[in-house]
Design a protein around this motif. Structure first.
Motif: not given
Ligand SMILES: [Zn+2]
Ligand SMILES: [Zn+2]
Length: 264
Positions: A5-9, A93-95, A154-156, A204-206
């Motif tokens: 649900a939240h990754c930086h690819l 987002g993310e903000v 709310v991520h992470c 993952t917030d990878c």
């Molecule tokens: Zn992030």
């Protein structure tokens, strides 16, 4: 059965390995990816949209990280709003607020955060929050401006039961990162045990925050099942069960079109 649900690819991280990173994730049981486009001042947003247009399993978000809130001009706000209307963009987002690094003056972070809450309503998208050491101010602003009608996440999420309660009461989803596997995350583990199943997302917030047993390595979406397993253990169920529930929640929050679903 899993959705990150939240990754930086990003190209800058994975370069030509990206197709392999995605292939490994599909192999590990992931079906979709929410690629966050919030680095730099809109460079990340353009990149996430481009990736989503190339890869069927990827959806994009567009935002400007609170680290860069100091560089937001009226024209950035205007461009962001138009990017949010691009195909396959599923959230703003993310903000949010980051008082841990304080890379941008807090007053500017708050002003831009308020602007994004209003923008989310205009574009009818959910908001994806990044809140670090700033839950009190965030809740105050949410109560003052109002939670966007499409909701948010709310991520992470790494705080404890008290903060979890506050966001849940305001209708938010909570996205659990690999931090839940870290020794020090006792309060987070308590929070994970009390969250309703229909409000949990997994991320993952990878490339950051790889879960145990990958801790210290560059993170990637294929490690998501390790986080799901940890959450499952805490809740007396399996990682697979948590993964399925979180996937359904992710689809509901981001209104992912079922027609795009292509289970691997
Ligand atoms: Zn992030
Ligand atoms: Zn973040």
């Amino acid at each position: 059965m899993y959705i990150d649900a939240h990754c930086h690819l990003e190209e800058a991280t994975y370069a030509e390995e990206l197709p392999d990173v995605i292939a490994r994730a599909l192999e590990a049981g992931l079906s979709h990816f929410i690629a966050v486009g919030a680095s730099g001042v809109l460079a990340g947003a353009h990149e996430a949209i481009a990736l989503a247009s190339r890869v069927p399993q990827v959806f994009a978000t567009c935002g400007v990280h609170p680290h860069d809130a100091g560089s937001v001009t009226p024209s950035v706000v205007e461009t962001l709003e138009s990017l949010l209307r691009a195909p396959k963009v599923v959230a703003l987002g993310e903000v949010g607020l980051d008082y841990y690094y304080d890379n941008a003056p807090r007053a500017q972070q708050r002003a831009f955060f308020e602007e994004t809450l209003r923008m989310a309503d205009r574009v009818e998208l959910p908001i994806m929050l990044h809140i670090r050491d700033a839950h009190e101010d965030c809740l105050h602003i949410l109560d003052h401006i109002g939670v966007p009608s499409a909701g948010g996440v709310v991520h992470c999420f790494t705080a404890g039961p008290k903060e979890a309660e506050a966001y849940l009461a305001r209708g938010f989803f909570l996205s659990i990162p690999g931090v839940v596997t870290f020794k020090t995350a006792e309060l987070l583990r308590e929070a994970v045990q009390m969250m309703p199943e229909d409000r949990i997302l997994l991320e993952t917030d990878c490339p950051y925050l790889a879960p145990v047993p990958y801790r210290g390595k560059r993170n990637e979406p294929s490690y998501l099942p390790a986080t799901a397993a940890a959450v499952g253990m805490l809740r007396g169920t399996t990682g697979m069960h948590v993964g399925m529930a979180a996937s359904a929640n992710t689809k509901r929050l981001f209104r992912l079109p079922c027609i795009m679903t292509s289970p691997s």
